[in-house]
Design a protein around this motif. Structure first.
Motif, PDB file in Angstrom:
ATOM      1  N   THR A   3     -10.214  19.858 -26.116  1.00 35.64           N
ATOM      2  CA  THR A   3     -10.133  18.438 -25.778  1.00 35.64           C
ATOM      3  C   THR A   3      -8.989  18.199 -24.805  1.00 35.64           C
ATOM      4  N   PRO A   4      -9.242  17.538 -23.673  1.00 37.00           N
ATOM      5  CA  PRO A   4      -8.155  17.266 -22.723  1.00 37.00           C
ATOM      6  C   PRO A   4      -7.095  16.362 -23.337  1.00 37.00           C
ATOM      7  N   ASP A  92     -15.115  13.219 -20.610  1.00 43.68           N
ATOM      8  CA  ASP A  92     -15.832  12.270 -21.473  1.00 43.68           C
ATOM      9  C   ASP A  92     -15.043  11.855 -22.698  1.00 43.68           C
ATOM     10  N   ARG A  93     -13.899  12.493 -22.924  1.00 43.06           N
ATOM     11  CA  ARG A  93     -13.037  12.131 -24.056  1.00 43.06           C
ATOM     12  C   ARG A  93     -11.649  12.694 -23.797  1.00 43.06           C
ATOM     13  N   GLU A 113     -11.533  16.758 -34.216  1.00 43.45           N
ATOM     14  CA  GLU A 113     -12.672  16.725 -35.141  1.00 43.45           C
ATOM     15  C   GLU A 113     -13.347  15.354 -35.158  1.00 43.45           C
ATOM     16  N   LEU A 114     -12.541  14.284 -35.135  1.00 49.25           N
ATOM     17  CA  LEU A 114     -13.129  12.947 -35.233  1.00 49.25           C
ATOM     18  C   LEU A 114     -13.727  12.490 -33.911  1.00 49.25           C
ATOM     19  N   LEU A 115     -13.189  12.946 -32.798  1.00 48.94           N
ATOM     20  CA  LEU A 115     -13.829  12.663 -31.507  1.00 48.94           C
ATOM     21  C   LEU A 115     -15.237  13.246 -31.479  1.00 48.94           C
ATOM     22  N   THR A 157      -9.794   8.504 -27.438  1.00 48.48           N
ATOM     23  CA  THR A 157     -11.015   7.727 -27.270  1.00 48.48           C
ATOM     24  C   THR A 157     -11.970   8.476 -26.346  1.00 48.48           C
ATOM     25  N   TRP A 158     -13.093   7.827 -26.081  1.00 49.76           N
ATOM     26  CA  TRP A 158     -14.139   8.399 -25.249  1.00 49.76           C
ATOM     27  C   TRP A 158     -14.236   7.621 -23.940  1.00 49.76           C
TER      28      TRP A 158
END
Length: 339
Positions: A3-4, A92-93, A113-115, A157-158
């Motif tokens: 995740t970035p 995208d997130r 995990e929640l993203l 967030t996304w």
């Protein structure tokens, strides 16, 4: 970690270094740096901004670093909004950290995990990391709960949620970097259409009044970009995720801070246990939300803003805050600010 991560920075190399020390442990594959520039006529600030950028250049783990570096000062609002527009035009997130938000390493696994879990659930808009000391017992034994608003002191967030917000809150901050005076002039806080909080999004009447006022306030300097992001979430009856323990230390107080200059010791970040225990339903936890609304109103409501104008010395504000946080006093204050 795939995740970035976004690091929003300005002129504080000390907290930036602390943040990078944590990022070195989790080793994100992609790091976006959004750094504001110095204000005109402040050579000391120019040196501080340069020191921050030198820290970024010295990153020593395998990572793709993308940079958006302002040559001159944009101001906090423009730097954040334009910076996140730039980030979410490419991914995208993302997990977002301001330089003074120092996370526990477990924050990244939790957010990651929640993203993934709620990526397709348009009810969920934000993954928060700072609890503002909401009592753990309010979470019913689960790793997190659902509130309407959540702190942006470490969050995720996304892109589709951010773009949806910016489609109606679309100030472009044109000319922000061209100004010649020291004080940023934030673009007006105007929406493409009226968006007030949904009646069921908030618990206390005081919060409904507060955010309804924010939703129609045109002065861009009166409330920050985060308030306007929350209004969008509230108007859609969206949800945010709040962890049961505080995962991010906000070291943004005192000298060098842009807004939160109160003399206050930061709440340390704690570690979250895994595997995560998920709430059985994606629905508002009204007890958590009510507590968060009271915390927000205590720190940023109209009564608290009036008190800050009245009480100028930081040491005296700290004494008042410690008095208010005494449990029996806080119970009285809760009734007052919740009206």
């Amino acid at each position: 970690m795939q995740t970035p991560v976004v690091l929003i920075a300005f002129r504080r190399p000390d907290v930036t270094r602390r943040n990078l020390d944590v990022l070195r442990q989790v080793r994100p594959e992609q790091l976006f740096v959004v750094a504001d520039g110095p204000r005109p006529g402040r050579p000391d600030e120019a040196r501080q901004c340069e020191a921050v950028r030198e820290l970024i250049d010295a990153i020593d783990w395998p990572v793709k670093v993308e940079r958006k570096l302002a040559e001159r000062n944009l101001g906090l609002e423009a730097n954040v909004e334009l910076g996140l527009d730039w980030v979410f035009s490419q991914v995208d997130r993302a997990i977002v950290l301001e330089d003074d938000c120092i996370p526990d390493p477990s924050f990244f696994r939790y957010a990651d995990e929640l993203l993934e879990r709620y990526a397709a659930d348009q009810r969920v808009w934000q993954i928060g990391g700072d609890t503002h000391l909401v009592p753990k017992e309010m979470f019913g034994g689960y790793s997190y709960g659902f509130s309407t608003w959540a702190s942006v002191w470490g969050w995720a967030t996304w892109a589709d949620r951010w773009h949806s917000h910016r489609a109606e809150f679309n100030r472009d901050h044109a000319g922000a970097e061209d100004r010649v005076d020291e004080v940023p002039r934030t673009a007006p806080a105007q929406r493409t259409h009226v968006a007030v909080p949904h009646p069921d999004a908030l618990v206390t009447e005081a919060a409904r009044k507060h955010f309804t006022f924010v939703s129609t306030e045109p002065d861009g300097d009166r409330y920050g970009w985060d308030h306007h992001w929350w209004v969008t979430i509230m108007s859609r009856q969206g949800l945010s995720v709040m962890p049961c323990v505080n995962l991010v230390e906000h070291d943004g107080y005192g000298e060098g801070a842009t807004h939160t200059r109160a003399a206050k010791n930061p709440e340390p970040a704690l570690s979250l246990e895994f595997p995560l225990s998920h709430p059985p339903a994606v629905e508002l936890n009204r007890e958590i939300e009510g507590e968060l609304e009271l915390v927000l109103l205590r720190t940023d409501g109209r009564l608290s803003r009036f008190a800050r104008r009245l009480i100028r010395p930081l040491w005296l504000r700290a004494l008042v805050r410690r008095f208010i946080e005494i449990p029996i006093v806080w119970r009285v204050v809760r009734r007052l600010v919740g009206q």
